[in-house]
Design a protein around this motif. Structure first.
Motif, mmCIF file in Angstrom:
data_model
loop_
_atom_site.group_PDB
_atom_site.id
_atom_site.type_symbol
_atom_site.label_atom_id
_atom_site.label_comp_id
_atom_site.label_asym_id
_atom_site.label_seq_id
_atom_site.Cartn_x
_atom_site.Cartn_y
_atom_site.Cartn_z
ATOM 1 N N ASP A 243 30.770 10.791 -2.707
ATOM 2 C CA ASP A 243 31.385 12.073 -3.057
ATOM 3 C C ASP A 243 32.013 12.034 -4.443
ATOM 4 O O ASP A 243 31.868 12.963 -5.234
ATOM 5 C CB ASP A 243 32.450 12.437 -2.022
ATOM 6 N N GLN A 244 32.716 10.940 -4.719
ATOM 7 C CA GLN A 244 33.383 10.867 -6.023
ATOM 8 C C GLN A 244 32.370 10.717 -7.154
ATOM 9 O O GLN A 244 32.531 11.314 -8.215
ATOM 10 C CB GLN A 244 34.353 9.687 -6.044
ATOM 11 N N LEU A 245 31.344 9.898 -6.918
ATOM 12 C CA LEU A 245 30.375 9.677 -7.984
ATOM 13 C C LEU A 245 29.548 10.925 -8.248
ATOM 14 O O LEU A 245 29.142 11.176 -9.383
ATOM 15 C CB LEU A 245 29.468 8.497 -7.647
ATOM 16 N N LEU A 246 29.293 11.707 -7.192
ATOM 17 C CA LEU A 246 28.509 12.925 -7.394
ATOM 18 C C LEU A 246 29.207 13.869 -8.357
ATOM 19 O O LEU A 246 28.557 14.590 -9.114
ATOM 20 C CB LEU A 246 28.304 13.636 -6.052
ATOM 21 N N ASP A 247 30.539 13.858 -8.307
ATOM 22 C CA ASP A 247 31.281 14.752 -9.184
ATOM 23 C C ASP A 247 31.501 14.159 -10.559
ATOM 24 O O ASP A 247 32.120 14.800 -11.404
ATOM 25 C CB ASP A 247 32.630 15.085 -8.545
ATOM 26 N N SER A 248 31.054 12.943 -10.776
ATOM 27 C CA SER A 248 31.306 12.334 -12.093
ATOM 28 C C SER A 248 30.021 11.839 -12.730
ATOM 29 O O SER A 248 30.040 10.838 -13.441
ATOM 30 C CB SER A 248 32.310 11.183 -11.953
ATOM 31 N N VAL B 226 25.086 5.734 -12.767
ATOM 32 C CA VAL B 226 25.813 6.437 -11.702
ATOM 33 C C VAL B 226 24.843 6.883 -10.610
ATOM 34 O O VAL B 226 25.116 6.710 -9.418
ATOM 35 C CB VAL B 226 26.595 7.627 -12.297
ATOM 36 N N ILE B 227 23.690 7.426 -11.008
ATOM 37 C CA ILE B 227 22.732 7.871 -9.989
ATOM 38 C C ILE B 227 22.221 6.671 -9.200
ATOM 39 O O ILE B 227 22.034 6.736 -7.981
ATOM 40 C CB ILE B 227 21.573 8.642 -10.654
ATOM 41 N N ARG B 228 22.038 5.576 -9.883
ATOM 42 C CA ARG B 228 21.602 4.354 -9.197
ATOM 43 C C ARG B 228 22.641 3.936 -8.152
ATOM 44 O O ARG B 228 22.286 3.569 -7.024
ATOM 45 C CB ARG B 228 21.445 3.262 -10.258
ATOM 46 N N THR B 229 23.905 4.006 -8.538
ATOM 47 C CA THR B 229 24.944 3.638 -7.589
ATOM 48 C C THR B 229 24.967 4.587 -6.393
ATOM 49 O O THR B 229 25.156 4.166 -5.248
ATOM 50 C CB THR B 229 26.315 3.637 -8.288
ATOM 51 N N ILE B 230 24.766 5.890 -6.658
ATOM 52 C CA ILE B 230 24.751 6.849 -5.555
ATOM 53 C C ILE B 230 23.608 6.535 -4.597
ATOM 54 O O ILE B 230 23.790 6.475 -3.370
ATOM 55 C CB ILE B 230 24.623 8.283 -6.106
ATOM 56 N N LEU B 231 22.438 6.294 -5.149
ATOM 57 C CA LEU B 231 21.292 5.997 -4.279
ATOM 58 C C LEU B 231 21.494 4.680 -3.534
ATOM 59 O O LEU B 231 21.094 4.537 -2.381
ATOM 60 C CB LEU B 231 20.008 5.948 -5.102
#
Lengths: 391, 175
Positions: free
Chosen positions: A298-303, A120-125
């Motif tokens: 935004d959505q990934l940060l919350d998940s 998930v963090i990889r996707t956010i970055l």
């Protein structure tokens, strides 16, 4: 040996460069205009040689290679963790996105999967690097068409994204953060709330851009109907990314062929297409992409799930024998790595398929018959990064 | 890099069935379909795949397997020094197909597929530039990333990667 058209043009342009002029009036085929290798409208060192008939382009050819750094050869003498340092420099505006497909290819060969938190963090970055990249496109397009204001707005608001990348990875432009089996570090304290604020800033930039540029009459006159690429031409020339979606082809690797290791399925988002295929459509699609990208972040940060950020991988990474092809939807389009391993510490062969290299191959087709100022519009809206062309 | 091969990666099941597609051997590479046409089948297979919906040639590249005789190849495919690798994509079916053609060192040439996929223009020029594999029928097969007067093809394995000699300081003269 027959002399081809482009050889002839290159010869004429070289003569012009020797004579310290960029324009030769009396050549066999009308007038030859040589733009570059150093030119403000080329993002680097791309040379464009255009044969003109009056004010219209007869044939225009991009000549890449002034920035070839030989990464594919260099990758063959670097170990797998060292390679990410190099490939950060391919598309320098969205550096983290360059690392991901290579790491995913190595993970595929090693049969390793990053833990969910790292994915998930990889996707956010990944999305943050997309925001950093495309927001600069929005500003740069304005600059090249003569509207300087939006350029400053874009540079100002891109800083908020770069600050978040720097806070998480330690590097503004070259994070070198992705590792085989996970990530280098966990997120710092307070990062999630700050990133939410940065996403608000980006959405505000999009609104400003829409009012300042997209609705502008001059901008519309200069982009609408300029550089129209039909869908079949775009697919046959191997275009990808927003350039392809602007021709009406509904294709996004994040949704359609997302490789394992990225978690786009956790977010609810939409792929935007535009039927026109002109410069305006390419700009519009990219603007919507920035908006969608902020929503994904935004959505990934919350998940973000709890858990480790590294899978169990050996300290000295030896990748088993085999070959793998992994492609992801990078800011500029489809970026793929074909990694051939012989079971060594170093890859046997790394082919870097960069989006810009294919995206500019359509330039001779699309610039036939256009006027000289439209060449700038078309090149700017096709959006290439020179490091991504020459590798 | 050692040339010794300690284990054979060939799976016995792949040799027993020998599946084909478009009349050429097919193998599976970590979930991706790989076709192995010969040089003579190359244009025919690409055309047939185009008719099946593979309208995008995502990538065309080559690999130099110098002194690497054992590879992941199905039965009946003779390994050669060069291998041209193409990735085709079908938007409609959301599928990828990889083609691997064995190109002999003695005659490194392959028919061009530029009439089917015009976008491979620059990719074929790049392969010619860096590997020295010629594409018959390409209208303008010149170097693309290297200068025109460059000697050799750098991505070949026998091309030295080169280094700049480091000049160390001479030891300080002792008094």
């Amino acid at each position: 040996m027959t002399v081809t058209d482009s050889q002839k043009m290159a010869y004429v342009a070289a003569q012009a460069a020797d004579a310290r002029v960029n324009l030769q009036f009396e050549t066999e085929d009308g007038m030859t205009l040589n733009m570059g290798p150093q030119h403000p409208a080329t993002h680097g060192t791309l040379r464009i040689v255009a044969q003109l008939d009056g004010e219209q382009v007869v044939r225009c050819e991009p000549i890449p290679g002034y920035m070839h750094r030989g990464y594919e050869k260099l990758c063959e003498v670097r170990t797998y963790p060292q390679v990410t340092t190099l490939i950060n420099r391919i598309d320098w505006l969205g550096s983290f996105a360059n690392e991901v497909p290579f790491i995913l290819a190595a993970e595929k060969l090693m049969d390793v999967e990053a833990p969910p938190r790292a994915q998930v963090i990889r996707t956010i970055l990944f999305e943050l690097s997309r925001l950093g990249n495309i927001s600069l496109f929005l500003g740069d397009l304005g600059i090249q068409l003569g509207g300087i204001t939006i350029g400053f707005y874009a540079f100002r608001d891109r800083e908020f994204v770069l600050n978040q990348i720097e806070a998480a990875t330690g590097g503004r432009f070259h994070p070198n953060f992705d590792r085989i089996g996970g990530l280098k570090d966990d997120l710092p304290k307070g990062w999630i709330a700050e990133t939410h604020r940065a996403m608000d800033r980006m959405r505000r930039l999009c609104d400003e851009f829409e009012e300042l540029v997209l609705g502008n009459e001059i901008f519309q006159a200069r982009t609408r109907g300029i550089g129209v690429i039909p869908a079949d031409i775009a697919t046959s020339y191997g275009m990808s990314g927003a350039n392809l979606r602007a021709t009406g082809v509904d294709w996004d690797l994040r949704r359609d062929a997302c490789p394992p290791g990225l978690s786009y399925d956790l977010a609810d988002w939409k792929v935007w297409t535009h039927p026109d295929g002109d410069s305006y459509a390419r700009t519009w699609v990219r603007l919507q992409e920035v908006r969608e990208s902020t929503h994904i972040v935004d959505q990934l940060l919350d998940s973000i799930p709890a858990g480790p950020i590294m899978a169990k991988v050996p300290r000295i990474i030896k990748v088993p024998e085999g070959e793998a092809w992994v492609a992801t939807e990078n800011p500029l389009g489809e970026m793929g790595y074909y990694v051939v391993s012989k079971g060594d510490l170093v890859p046997f062969r790394v082919k870097i398929r960069s989006a810009s290299f294919n995206n500019i191959s359509v330039v001779p087709w699309v610039t036939r018959g256009v006027f000289v100022p439209d060449v700038i519009t078309i090149m700017a809206s096709l959006y290439f990064i020179l490091g991504d062309i020459d590798r | 890099m050692s040339d010794e091969v300690t284990e054979t990666p060939q799976e016995p099941t792949a040799t027993v069935e020998a599946p084909t597609r478009c009349g050429v051997p097919v193998s599976d590479s970590r979930g991706q379909v790989v076709l192995h046409p010969s040089v003579g089948d190359w244009v025919r297979v690409v055309t047939e795949l185009f008719d099946q919906g593979f309208h995008v040639c995502v990538d065309l590249t080559a690999v130099d397997y110098l002194n690497q005789p054992v590879r992941n190849l199905p039965a009946g495919v003779v390994p050669e020094r060069f291998e041209v690798v193409a990735n085709l994509l079908s938007h409609a079916e959301r599928q990828r197909v990889r083609l691997r053609v064995q190109v002999p060192e003695a005659d490194p040439r392959l028919p061009s597929i530029i009439s089917i996929h015009p976008g491979v223009d620059s990719a074929e020029r790049e392969v010619f530039d860096l590997f020295g594999i010629a594409f018959d029928g390409h209208p303008d097969l010149t170097r693309i990333v290297l200068p025109e007067d460059w000697v050799g093809h750098p991505l070949r394995k026998d091309y030295n990667s080169g280094r700049i000699p480091v000049q160390f300081k001479a030891p300080a003269p002792s008094r």
